[in-house]
Motif scaffolding. Structure first.
Motif, PDB file in Angstrom:
ATOM      1  N   ASN A 120       0.831  -1.218   0.000  1.00  0.00           N
ATOM      2  CA  ASN A 120       0.000   0.000   0.000  1.00  0.00           C
ATOM      3  C   ASN A 120       0.859   1.258   0.000  1.00  0.00           C
ATOM      4  N   TYR A 121       1.853   1.290   0.873  1.00  0.00           N
ATOM      5  CA  TYR A 121       2.672   2.491   0.999  1.00  0.00           C
ATOM      6  C   TYR A 121       3.586   2.691  -0.215  1.00  0.00           C
ATOM      7  N   LEU A 122       4.086   1.596  -0.778  1.00  0.00           N
ATOM      8  CA  LEU A 122       4.931   1.725  -1.972  1.00  0.00           C
ATOM      9  C   LEU A 122       4.130   2.274  -3.153  1.00  0.00           C
ATOM     10  N   LEU A 123       2.927   1.745  -3.329  1.00  0.00           N
ATOM     11  CA  LEU A 123       2.084   2.247  -4.419  1.00  0.00           C
ATOM     12  C   LEU A 123       1.628   3.679  -4.149  1.00  0.00           C
ATOM     13  N   ALA A 124       1.392   3.997  -2.877  1.00  0.00           N
ATOM     14  CA  ALA A 124       1.026   5.372  -2.533  1.00  0.00           C
ATOM     15  C   ALA A 124       2.177   6.324  -2.841  1.00  0.00           C
ATOM     16  N   ALA A 125       3.401   5.870  -2.595  1.00  0.00           N
ATOM     17  CA  ALA A 125       4.581   6.687  -2.925  1.00  0.00           C
ATOM     18  C   ALA A 125       4.671   6.910  -4.424  1.00  0.00           C
ATOM     19  N   ALA A 160      14.723   4.525  -6.328  1.00  0.00           N
ATOM     20  CA  ALA A 160      15.647   4.645  -7.461  1.00  0.00           C
ATOM     21  C   ALA A 160      14.896   4.733  -8.787  1.00  0.00           C
ATOM     22  N   GLU A 161      13.846   3.942  -8.938  1.00  0.00           N
ATOM     23  CA  GLU A 161      13.067   3.992 -10.174  1.00  0.00           C
ATOM     24  C   GLU A 161      12.462   5.373 -10.389  1.00  0.00           C
ATOM     25  N   MET A 162      11.956   5.974  -9.317  1.00  0.00           N
ATOM     26  CA  MET A 162      11.375   7.309  -9.440  1.00  0.00           C
ATOM     27  C   MET A 162      12.455   8.346  -9.744  1.00  0.00           C
ATOM     28  N   GLN A 163      13.648   8.168  -9.183  1.00  0.00           N
ATOM     29  CA  GLN A 163      14.751   9.087  -9.473  1.00  0.00           C
ATOM     30  C   GLN A 163      15.199   8.967 -10.923  1.00  0.00           C
ATOM     31  N   LEU A 169      19.931  10.855 -12.234  1.00  0.00           N
ATOM     32  CA  LEU A 169      20.688   9.606 -12.330  1.00  0.00           C
ATOM     33  C   LEU A 169      21.746   9.488 -11.243  1.00  0.00           C
ATOM     34  N   GLU A 170      22.391  10.600 -10.873  1.00  0.00           N
ATOM     35  CA  GLU A 170      23.412  10.539  -9.824  1.00  0.00           C
ATOM     36  C   GLU A 170      22.788  10.123  -8.497  1.00  0.00           C
ATOM     37  N   GLU A 171      21.602  10.675  -8.192  1.00  0.00           N
ATOM     38  CA  GLU A 171      20.917  10.298  -6.957  1.00  0.00           C
ATOM     39  C   GLU A 171      20.494   8.830  -7.006  1.00  0.00           C
ATOM     40  N   ALA A 172      20.015   8.399  -8.170  1.00  0.00           N
ATOM     41  CA  ALA A 172      19.625   6.994  -8.317  1.00  0.00           C
ATOM     42  C   ALA A 172      20.821   6.075  -8.118  1.00  0.00           C
ATOM     43  N   LEU A 173      21.971   6.489  -8.641  1.00  0.00           N
ATOM     44  CA  LEU A 173      23.179   5.679  -8.481  1.00  0.00           C
ATOM     45  C   LEU A 173      23.553   5.550  -7.011  1.00  0.00           C
ATOM     46  N   ALA A 174      23.465   6.649  -6.269  1.00  0.00           N
ATOM     47  CA  ALA A 174      23.764   6.598  -4.833  1.00  0.00           C
ATOM     48  C   ALA A 174      22.789   5.677  -4.102  1.00  0.00           C
ATOM     49  N   THR A 175      21.513   5.765  -4.453  1.00  0.00           N
ATOM     50  CA  THR A 175      20.501   4.908  -3.816  1.00  0.00           C
ATOM     51  C   THR A 175      20.764   3.436  -4.109  1.00  0.00           C
ATOM     52  N   LEU A 176      21.065   3.129  -5.358  1.00  0.00           N
ATOM     53  CA  LEU A 176      21.295   1.736  -5.750  1.00  0.00           C
ATOM     54  C   LEU A 176      22.600   1.197  -5.187  1.00  0.00           C
ATOM     55  N   THR A 177      23.586   2.068  -5.049  1.00  0.00           N
ATOM     56  CA  THR A 177      24.862   1.631  -4.465  1.00  0.00           C
ATOM     57  C   THR A 177      24.646   1.194  -3.019  1.00  0.00           C
ATOM     58  N   ARG A 178      23.842   1.963  -2.267  1.00  0.00           N
ATOM     59  CA  ARG A 178      23.524   1.557  -0.896  1.00  0.00           C
ATOM     60  C   ARG A 178      22.728   0.257  -0.873  1.00  0.00           C
ATOM     61  N   ALA A 179      21.786   0.140  -1.796  1.00  0.00           N
ATOM     62  CA  ALA A 179      20.968  -1.081  -1.844  1.00  0.00           C
ATOM     63  C   ALA A 179      21.811  -2.295  -2.198  1.00  0.00           C
ATOM     64  N   PRO A 187      18.587  -9.138  -8.672  1.00  0.00           N
ATOM     65  CA  PRO A 187      18.400  -8.878 -10.111  1.00  0.00           C
ATOM     66  C   PRO A 187      17.859  -7.494 -10.428  1.00  0.00           C
ATOM     67  N   SER A 188      16.887  -7.029  -9.641  1.00  0.00           N
ATOM     68  CA  SER A 188      16.292  -5.721  -9.934  1.00  0.00           C
ATOM     69  C   SER A 188      17.289  -4.590  -9.705  1.00  0.00           C
ATOM     70  N   VAL A 189      18.122  -4.738  -8.681  1.00  0.00           N
ATOM     71  CA  VAL A 189      19.152  -3.729  -8.421  1.00  0.00           C
ATOM     72  C   VAL A 189      20.133  -3.682  -9.589  1.00  0.00           C
ATOM     73  N   LEU A 190      20.544  -4.851 -10.061  1.00  0.00           N
ATOM     74  CA  LEU A 190      21.497  -4.924 -11.175  1.00  0.00           C
ATOM     75  C   LEU A 190      20.898  -4.325 -12.449  1.00  0.00           C
ATOM     76  N   THR A 191      19.637  -4.624 -12.705  1.00  0.00           N
ATOM     77  CA  THR A 191      18.980  -4.107 -13.912  1.00  0.00           C
ATOM     78  C   THR A 191      18.881  -2.587 -13.887  1.00  0.00           C
ATOM     79  N   LEU A 192      18.526  -2.040 -12.735  1.00  0.00           N
ATOM     80  CA  LEU A 192      18.444  -0.580 -12.615  1.00  0.00           C
ATOM     81  C   LEU A 192      19.822   0.063 -12.720  1.00  0.00           C
ATOM     82  N   LEU A 193      20.830  -0.579 -12.134  1.00  0.00           N
ATOM     83  CA  LEU A 193      22.195  -0.059 -12.246  1.00  0.00           C
ATOM     84  C   LEU A 193      22.629  -0.007 -13.707  1.00  0.00           C
TER      85      LEU A 193
END
Length: 408
Positions: A120-125, A160-163, A169-179, A187-193
């Protein structure tokens, strides 16, 4: 029969009790302060019995009341759960339909009444993101992360997807690096990276990511080869911008050996070498590659390059005629190499043979240019006109001045 025996036993017990009371009634004295209570022992027994019966009745009443309360509580719990599932389903439908405001309201209202508040909260976001409400997105992502200690990866991926969608992209990279520290091979982290590295044109990181994508990304080998080729081409482009032939050659040495036979990459590398002023290295590499694997594009480029020894270059190309004598591209290349060696008659012969096998605009233009310089204007004009027609650029038929009339 059982009732009869029970009645007999009750009568016998009553008779025995009456006899005992008549024989000796007993005596009980209870004193507390200035107060005293006196009674026979049998009255005391009766009072105690009544007291125990009252205690039992009260206990049974409380127990029944608790069961009723539990039933009422269970009823409302089930009702809330049903309502939560219903509103969550309606919220998902609204989300799929793109009704973001309605979806967010339904999903957030039912989040506490459902067993899966994380969804619910993820879809609300995401709905808040679609509405352009960045604070709302952050708020619901925070609530999502609080629902479970295992929600961090899902929250990070959503963020990261929303970023990425916003081009940050730089913010998304930082988010995915932490993840990735928490789920290195997710797999999803690798695909987004992968998507972020392509967007940032970070070809070195993309190449380093490909082994993990191959093992855990669920991507086909064909797509992985495309990604690797794209990354290598990007590296080549970046290296070419330095204008340093030594850097280019060093890059080529580090390219995996299996890619040295990729015609597209090889052609691009040789063109870059020529542009950087190292035609000799490009000619040598092409000569070796054509010997190992024949390809028309390589042969054509070979004729456009002036190596360190053009005579040897022509000789090498002529040796290929033993196996590929009827190849129009090879004949065009031989004609061009003959021009470099100032062998005009041989060049004309090769061009004409290529023209007979495959008349195309390139061959016609080469023949037209050569005929002009051999002082054969009629032939030059004919080949030039044919070249334009083959290109779809023929001139309209219009009157032209006559040389004899101009002299008059």
């Amino acid at each position: 029969m059982k009732i009869f025996i029970a009645v007999l036993l009750a009568l016998a017990l009553s008779a025995g009790l009456a006899a005992a009371i008549q024989q000796d009634s007993g005596y009980i004295l209870i004193a507390y302060g200035q107060t005293t209570v006196e009674m026979t022992i049998w009255v005391g027994v009766a009072v105690l019995t009544v007291f125990l019966i009252l205690v039992i009745l009260i206990f049974m009443s409380l127990r029944r009341g608790a069961k009723v309360s539990d039933s009422i509580g269970s009823f409302w719990t089930v009702r809330r759960a049903v309502r939560g599932r219903s509103h969550t389903t309606l919220g998902m439908i609204a989300f799929i339909e793109g009704n973001w405001a309605k979806a967010r309201k339904l999903l957030t209202d039912s989040a506490k009444d459902t067993e899966t508040p994380l969804i619910n909260y993820l879809l609300a976001a995401r709905a808040s993101h679609a509405l352009g409400d960045a604070p709302g997105s952050r708020h619901y992502l925070g609530l999502a992360e609080q629902t479970s200690n295992k929600a961090s990866i899902a929250v990070a991926l959503t963020q990261a997807e929303m970023q990425v969608e916003n081009g940050r992209l730089e913010e998304a990279l930082a988010t995915l690096t932490r993840a990735r520290r928490n789920a290195e091979r997710h797999p999803s982290v690798l695909t987004l990276l992968k998507k972020v590295y392509i967007g940032l044109r970070d070809w070195n990181s993309l190449l380093a990511l490909i082994p993990d994508l191959r093992k855990h990304g669920g991507i086909s080998e064909e797509r992985l080869a495309e990604l690797e080729r794209e990354a290598l081409m990007g590296q080549l482009e970046n290296t070419a911008q330095q204008g340093d032939t030594a850097a280019l050659q060093q890059w080529w040495k580090h390219v995996p050996r299996n890619w040295h036979r990729d015609n597209g990459l090889l052609l691009s590398y040789c063109r870059v070498l020529v542009a950087a002023g190292d035609s000799a290295s490009a000619e040598k590499l092409l000569r070796q590659s054509i010997k190992l694997s024949w390809h028309s594009d390589l042969v054509k480029l070979y004729g456009l390059i002036a190596g360190s020894d053009v005579a040897r270059q022509l000789s090498a190309a002529e040796s290929w005629r033993k196996e590929h004598g009827d190849d129009a591209v090879l004949l065009l290349t031989l004609g061009r190499l003959s021009l470099r060696n100032e062998l005009w008659g041989k060049a004309r012969e090769y061009f004409e043979q290529a023209y007979q096998l495959s008349p195309n605009s390139e061959v016609c233009f080469e023949l037209g240019r050569l005929m002009v310089n051999l002082d054969e204007p009629a032939a030059a004009e004919r080949f030039t006109q044919e070249a334009l027609q083959l290109q779809g650029q023929s001139l309209p038929s219009l009157p032209q001045p006559s040389l004899s009339k101009l002299k008059e």
